[in-house]
Design an enzyme around this catalytic site. Structure first.
Site, PDB file in Angstrom:
ATOM      1  N   SER A   1     -11.448 -14.559 -39.792  1.00  0.00           N
ATOM      2  CA  SER A   1     -12.499 -13.837 -40.488  1.00  0.00           C
ATOM      3  C   SER A   1     -12.128 -13.493 -41.815  1.00  0.00           C
ATOM      4  O   SER A   1     -12.711 -13.644 -42.796  1.00  0.00           O
ATOM      5  CB  SER A   1     -12.996 -12.715 -39.881  1.00  0.00           C
TER       6      SER A   1
ATOM      7  N   GLU B   1      -5.526 -23.625 -41.308  1.00  0.00           N
ATOM      8  CA  GLU B   1      -5.772 -23.095 -40.080  1.00  0.00           C
ATOM      9  C   GLU B   1      -5.248 -24.054 -39.099  1.00  0.00           C
ATOM     10  O   GLU B   1      -5.373 -25.361 -39.251  1.00  0.00           O
ATOM     11  CB  GLU B   1      -7.200 -23.079 -39.903  1.00  0.00           C
TER      12      GLU B   1
ATOM     13  N   CYS C   1     -11.655 -13.696 -33.432  1.00  0.00           N
ATOM     14  CA  CYS C   1     -13.195 -13.143 -33.298  1.00  0.00           C
ATOM     15  C   CYS C   1     -14.039 -14.184 -32.857  1.00  0.00           C
ATOM     16  O   CYS C   1     -14.563 -14.000 -31.951  1.00  0.00           O
ATOM     17  CB  CYS C   1     -13.419 -12.455 -34.485  1.00  0.00           C
TER      18      CYS C   1
ATOM     19  N   CYS D   1     -14.278 -11.303 -30.352  1.00  0.00           N
ATOM     20  CA  CYS D   1     -15.695 -10.551 -30.354  1.00  0.00           C
ATOM     21  C   CYS D   1     -16.878 -11.371 -29.831  1.00  0.00           C
ATOM     22  O   CYS D   1     -17.603 -10.925 -29.017  1.00  0.00           O
ATOM     23  CB  CYS D   1     -15.878 -10.091 -31.911  1.00  0.00           C
TER      24      CYS D   1
ATOM     25  N   LYS E   1     -16.857 -12.745 -26.266  1.00  0.00           N
ATOM     26  CA  LYS E   1     -16.981 -11.404 -25.602  1.00  0.00           C
ATOM     27  C   LYS E   1     -18.224 -10.951 -25.419  1.00  0.00           C
ATOM     28  O   LYS E   1     -18.620 -10.689 -24.257  1.00  0.00           O
ATOM     29  CB  LYS E   1     -15.754 -10.614 -26.099  1.00  0.00           C
TER      30      LYS E   1
ATOM     31  N   TYR F   1     -18.004 -22.385 -40.481  1.00  0.00           N
ATOM     32  CA  TYR F   1     -17.036 -21.810 -41.236  1.00  0.00           C
ATOM     33  C   TYR F   1     -16.245 -22.872 -42.279  1.00  0.00           C
ATOM     34  O   TYR F   1     -16.171 -22.658 -43.201  1.00  0.00           O
ATOM     35  CB  TYR F   1     -15.891 -21.356 -40.408  1.00  0.00           C
TER      36      TYR F   1
ATOM     37  N   GLY G   1      -5.924   0.184 -20.339  1.00  0.00           N
ATOM     38  CA  GLY G   1      -7.343   0.873 -20.444  1.00  0.00           C
ATOM     39  C   GLY G   1      -7.800   0.906 -21.677  1.00  0.00           C
ATOM     40  O   GLY G   1      -8.532   1.950 -22.258  1.00  0.00           O
TER      41      GLY G   1
ATOM     42  N   TYR H   1      -9.641  -1.394 -25.279  1.00  0.00           N
ATOM     43  CA  TYR H   1     -10.876  -1.941 -25.687  1.00  0.00           C
ATOM     44  C   TYR H   1     -11.079  -3.014 -24.593  1.00  0.00           C
ATOM     45  O   TYR H   1     -12.297  -3.167 -24.026  1.00  0.00           O
ATOM     46  CB  TYR H   1     -10.749  -2.760 -27.026  1.00  0.00           C
ATOM     47  N   ILE H   2     -10.017  -4.003 -24.736  1.00  0.00           N
ATOM     48  CA  ILE H   2     -10.359  -5.327 -23.899  1.00  0.00           C
ATOM     49  C   ILE H   2     -10.269  -4.958 -22.287  1.00  0.00           C
ATOM     50  O   ILE H   2     -11.104  -5.497 -21.635  1.00  0.00           O
ATOM     51  CB  ILE H   2      -9.158  -6.214 -24.219  1.00  0.00           C
TER      52      ILE H   2
ATOM     53  N   GLU I   1     -13.801  -3.424 -21.534  1.00  0.00           N
ATOM     54  CA  GLU I   1     -14.923  -4.357 -21.590  1.00  0.00           C
ATOM     55  C   GLU I   1     -15.026  -5.493 -20.758  1.00  0.00           C
ATOM     56  O   GLU I   1     -16.162  -5.726 -20.234  1.00  0.00           O
ATOM     57  CB  GLU I   1     -14.708  -5.198 -23.262  1.00  0.00           C
TER      58      GLU I   1
ATOM     59  N   ASP J   1      -5.123  -8.419 -38.972  1.00  0.00           N
ATOM     60  CA  ASP J   1      -4.262  -7.905 -37.904  1.00  0.00           C
ATOM     61  C   ASP J   1      -2.653  -8.329 -38.117  1.00  0.00           C
ATOM     62  O   ASP J   1      -2.108  -7.459 -37.481  1.00  0.00           O
ATOM     63  CB  ASP J   1      -4.647  -8.635 -36.494  1.00  0.00           C
TER      64      ASP J   1
ATOM     65  N   ALA K   1     -17.195  -0.050 -32.120  1.00  0.00           N
ATOM     66  CA  ALA K   1     -17.756   0.153 -30.869  1.00  0.00           C
ATOM     67  C   ALA K   1     -16.870  -0.552 -29.761  1.00  0.00           C
ATOM     68  O   ALA K   1     -16.131  -1.665 -29.905  1.00  0.00           O
ATOM     69  CB  ALA K   1     -18.984  -0.818 -30.697  1.00  0.00           C
TER      70      ALA K   1
ATOM     71  N   HIS L   1     -39.751   8.737 -32.923  1.00  0.00           N
ATOM     72  CA  HIS L   1     -40.194   9.164 -31.586  1.00  0.00           C
ATOM     73  C   HIS L   1     -40.903   8.149 -30.893  1.00  0.00           C
ATOM     74  O   HIS L   1     -41.917   7.589 -31.394  1.00  0.00           O
ATOM     75  CB  HIS L   1     -41.015  10.406 -31.478  1.00  0.00           C
TER      76      HIS L   1
ATOM     77  N   GLU M   1     -33.299   9.644 -32.328  1.00  0.00           N
ATOM     78  CA  GLU M   1     -33.775  10.899 -32.811  1.00  0.00           C
ATOM     79  C   GLU M   1     -32.980  11.970 -32.373  1.00  0.00           C
ATOM     80  O   GLU M   1     -32.780  12.892 -33.185  1.00  0.00           O
ATOM     81  CB  GLU M   1     -35.438  11.157 -32.362  1.00  0.00           C
TER      82      GLU M   1
HETATM   83  P1  NDP Z   1      -5.570  -1.673 -26.821  1.00  0.00           P
HETATM   84  O1  NDP Z   1      -4.473  -1.127 -28.074  1.00  0.00           O
HETATM   85  O2  NDP Z   1      -6.917  -1.149 -27.277  1.00  0.00           O
HETATM   86  O3  NDP Z   1      -5.277  -0.852 -25.538  1.00  0.00           O
HETATM   87  C1  NDP Z   1      -4.007  -1.376 -24.874  1.00  0.00           C
HETATM   88  C2  NDP Z   1      -4.148  -0.760 -23.525  1.00  0.00           C
HETATM   89  O4  NDP Z   1      -2.967  -1.149 -23.001  1.00  0.00           O
HETATM   90  C3  NDP Z   1      -3.884   0.841 -23.598  1.00  0.00           C
HETATM   91  O5  NDP Z   1      -4.532   1.286 -22.351  1.00  0.00           O
HETATM   92  C4  NDP Z   1      -2.278   0.941 -23.237  1.00  0.00           C
HETATM   93  O6  NDP Z   1      -1.907   2.134 -22.412  1.00  0.00           O
HETATM   94  C5  NDP Z   1      -1.963  -0.158 -22.376  1.00  0.00           C
HETATM   95  N1  NDP Z   1      -0.764  -0.685 -22.213  1.00  0.00           N
HETATM   96  C6  NDP Z   1      -0.083  -1.065 -23.502  1.00  0.00           C
HETATM   97  N2  NDP Z   1       1.286  -1.528 -22.910  1.00  0.00           N
HETATM   98  C7  NDP Z   1       1.116  -1.468 -21.621  1.00  0.00           C
HETATM   99  C8  NDP Z   1       1.986  -1.883 -20.666  1.00  0.00           C
HETATM  100  N3  NDP Z   1       3.332  -2.359 -20.691  1.00  0.00           N
HETATM  101  N4  NDP Z   1       1.523  -1.786 -19.119  1.00  0.00           N
HETATM  102  C9  NDP Z   1       0.646  -1.130 -18.906  1.00  0.00           C
HETATM  103  N5  NDP Z   1      -0.507  -0.683 -19.782  1.00  0.00           N
HETATM  104  C10 NDP Z   1      -0.060  -0.910 -21.246  1.00  0.00           C
HETATM  105  O7  NDP Z   1      -5.212  -3.261 -26.706  1.00  0.00           O
HETATM  106  P2  NDP Z   1      -6.431  -4.267 -26.252  1.00  0.00           P
HETATM  107  O8  NDP Z   1      -5.498  -5.371 -25.630  1.00  0.00           O
HETATM  108  O9  NDP Z   1      -7.364  -3.655 -25.335  1.00  0.00           O
HETATM  109  O10 NDP Z   1      -7.074  -4.713 -27.420  1.00  0.00           O
HETATM  110  C11 NDP Z   1      -6.172  -5.154 -28.698  1.00  0.00           C
HETATM  111  C12 NDP Z   1      -6.986  -4.791 -29.882  1.00  0.00           C
HETATM  112  O11 NDP Z   1      -8.132  -5.565 -30.003  1.00  0.00           O
HETATM  113  C13 NDP Z   1      -7.613  -3.313 -29.962  1.00  0.00           C
HETATM  114  O12 NDP Z   1      -6.852  -2.313 -30.143  1.00  0.00           O
HETATM  115  C14 NDP Z   1      -8.548  -3.545 -30.802  1.00  0.00           C
HETATM  116  O13 NDP Z   1      -8.263  -3.321 -32.156  1.00  0.00           O
HETATM  117  C15 NDP Z   1      -9.033  -5.044 -30.942  1.00  0.00           C
HETATM  118  N6  NDP Z   1     -10.281  -5.090 -30.193  1.00  0.00           N
HETATM  119  C16 NDP Z   1     -11.495  -4.555 -30.619  1.00  0.00           C
HETATM  120  C17 NDP Z   1     -12.477  -4.727 -29.985  1.00  0.00           C
HETATM  121  C18 NDP Z   1     -13.963  -4.253 -30.366  1.00  0.00           C
HETATM  122  O14 NDP Z   1     -13.928  -3.731 -31.907  1.00  0.00           O
HETATM  123  N7  NDP Z   1     -14.979  -4.219 -29.807  1.00  0.00           N
HETATM  124  C19 NDP Z   1     -12.785  -5.599 -28.512  1.00  0.00           C
HETATM  125  C20 NDP Z   1     -11.641  -6.126 -28.206  1.00  0.00           C
HETATM  126  C21 NDP Z   1     -10.267  -5.726 -28.749  1.00  0.00           C
HETATM  127  P3  NDP Z   1      -1.541   3.666 -23.409  1.00  0.00           P
HETATM  128  O15 NDP Z   1      -2.897   4.147 -23.724  1.00  0.00           O
HETATM  129  O16 NDP Z   1      -0.770   4.230 -22.108  1.00  0.00           O
HETATM  130  O17 NDP Z   1      -0.668   3.182 -24.520  1.00  0.00           O
END
Ligand code: NDP
Length: 456
Positions: free
Chosen positions: A12, A32, A40, A45, A48, A96, A172, A174-175, A178, A300, A338, A432, A437
């Site tokens: 993108s 590319e 994305c 995105c 997903k 694209y 825990g 974003y990914i 989701e 990124d 989001a 409303h 609102e």
């Molecule tokens: P995130 O950085 O959002 O979350 C990573 C998660 O993995 C955290 O919960 C982290 O825990 C955990 N973690 C990291 N290392 C380990 C490990 N070795 N063992 C266990 N848990 C671990 O990454 P995602 O992979 O979910 O997404 C990547 C990025 O992509 C996002 O940060 C975002 O920028 C982008 N994205 C955006 C979306 C959107 O806009 N809707 C959707 C999907 C992705 P802890 O918190 O303890 O570090």
């Protein structure tokens, strides 16, 4: 030099940068190696969101009963969903390329690597350019644990031959959040493992608490304060998870969502004198300039705010600055974003904790069950929250979990970028009956965060 600008990476950000630069009259090329539109469009995105939308239908079928329908859930055809997704992505890939051609950009479906600061190896030819933009994005990280190879990351999640019966998400962020909702919505048993007490570290705590409630209501099994120590492949093909707290259980699919890593390996960056941080990200200044005077990095690969619209804004802004007469102004302060959980989360600006660290903040919260869910019986709750800097009365944070949160946060982002105060929200007439609102009818302050006013 053959080109004024060469962009490495057709995602993108890269495509936007190339198109805008060409529209300003520059001689531009782009390379590319994998798929036009990047993460994305192909493995992020876009697919997903389609999968989230697919997953929502099961819950809507149930909701409809409260409105007099006797619709039955039926069965879900995974192959049909994948085929629809692939067709849509092919359409977008072609768009694209068309956009690049219409803009007069030369494109190469090849890998490009640096030979020096002005020359690139692109497939079997050498290309020279006055300026080079690196927009190669990132890839999913793998945890360094025994048996990790028996799991998958998001790149593979979009190409599964069938919907697994039992899925475990590790991470825990974003990914993880989701895809937990996607697989659960499509009928899988889902476990979500995360290292903190709550998922989505860095988000507002009220949203994180409400998310736990929503995930639990969806039937997702949550495992806080834990992660995977070892993954074992069993004779029947299932995976046995060995957790750090000593527990074990089996799953059919283990999906690592533990962050992303910039794609900087084997790019020849050292040949061009481009400095990289310890985490592999290209080091850039506020103008996206690398340590090499004619080379820039956007999106990124510089690992700042890894969001598609940020990469697009950086690419557009850079092209304007380098080749345009007028530079479109962007604000990177209050970036709305989001999480497409179920229900979705929309957020913009500071969390309560971040605002409180800067000084007293007025907190306004509304929690309610929207009309659809009082009738559907699902009682899916909505939480909306404004964080207001007490001194200036500016709205510095807006957070929501609930239906349409992602759609609502975009215009809230406009208001915040314009510097709206709580008084501006209050002066605005509501629509409303909507949930939206509530943003303009939050009259009673819930609490003060940070240092309280002397009078209180
Ligand atoms: P995130 O950085 O959002 O979350 C990573 C998660 O993995 C955290 O919960 C982290 O825990 C955990 N973690 C990291 N290392 C380990 C490990 N070795 N063992 C266990 N848990 C671990 O990454 P995602 O992979 O979910 O997404 C990547 C990025 O992509 C996002 O940060 C975002 O920028 C982008 N994205 C955006 C979306 C959107 O806009 N809707 C959707 C999907 C992705 P802890 O918190 O303890 O570090």
């Amino acid at each position: 030099m053959e080109y004024d600008l060469f962009v490495i990476g057709g995602g993108s950000g890269g495509v936007r940068c190339a198109r805008i630069a060409a529209s300003h009259g520059a001689r531009v090329a782009i390379a590319e190696e994998r798929h036009w539109g990047g993460t994305c469009v192909n493995v992020g995105c876009v697919p997903k969101k389609m999968m989230v939308q697919a997953a929502e239908y099961a819950a809507w079928t149930q909701d409809s009963h409260g409105f007099g329908w006797n619709t039955q859930p039926g069965t879900h055809d995974w192959a049909a969903l994948m085929a629809a997704k692939d067709a849509e992505i092919r359409r977008l890939n072609a768009i694209y390329v068309k956009l690049l051609e219409n803009a007069g950009v030369d494109w190469f479906f090849e890998r490009a690597t640096f030979l020096d600061a002005h020359s690139l190896q692109v497939g079997d030819r050498v290309v020279t350019a006055e300026r080079i933009v690196i927009a190669v994005g990132g890839h999913p990280a793998w945890p360094e644990i025994e048996g990790a190879e028996h799991g998958i990351v998001s790149d593979q999640a979009f190409f599964l031959p069938e919907r697994p019966r039992r899925v475990t998400l590790v991470g825990g962020g974003y990914i993880g959040v989701e895809f937990a909702g996607i697989f659960r919505g499509l009928g899988a048993e889902v476990d979500l493992l995360y290292r903190q007490r709550l998922p989505l570290r860095g988000f507002d705590h009220d949203i994180r608490d409400a998310l736990v409630e929503a995930l639990t209501a969806q039937g997702i099994r949550l495992h806080p304060n834990v992660t995977l120590q070892r993954l074992e492949l069993r004779a029947d093909g299932c995976k046995r998870l060995h957790l750090t707290d000593g527990r074990q259980f089996d799953s059919d699919l283990v999906f690592f969502a533990v962050g992303r890593v910039p794609n900087t390996r084997s790019l020849g960056l050292e040949k061009a004198g481009i400095a990289v941080a310890a985490n592999g990200a290209i080091i850039v200044d506020a103008q996206n300039l690398t340590s090499q005077a004619n080379v820039f990095a956007i999106g990124d690969v510089s690992n700042k705010m890894n969001l598609t619209p940020v990469a697009i804004a950086e690419g557009h802004h850079l092209a304007d600055r380098l080749f345009g007469r007028e530079v479109r102004n962007w604000s990177f302060e209050a970036i709305p974003t989001a999480v497409f959980s179920m229900p979705p989360i929309g957020t913009c600006g500071l969390s309560e904790e971040q605002a409180a660290a800067c000084g007293p903040a007025d907190i306004y919260i509304a929690q309610f069950t929207p009309m659809r869910h009082t009738i559907s019986g699902r009682r899916r709750r909505t939480l909306m929250k404004l964080v207001v800097d007490q001194a200036s009365q500016r709205v510095v944070g807006a957070h929501m979990i609930g239906d349409d949160a992602a759609e609502m946060m975009q215009p809230i982002g406009v208001a915040m970028t314009a510097g709206a105060t709580k008084g501006d929200f209050d002066r605005t007439i509501g629509i409303h009956p909507t949930s939206a609102e509530e943003w303009v009818t939050l009259r009673v302050r819930t609490r003060v965060a940070g240092v309280a006013r002397a009078a209180e």
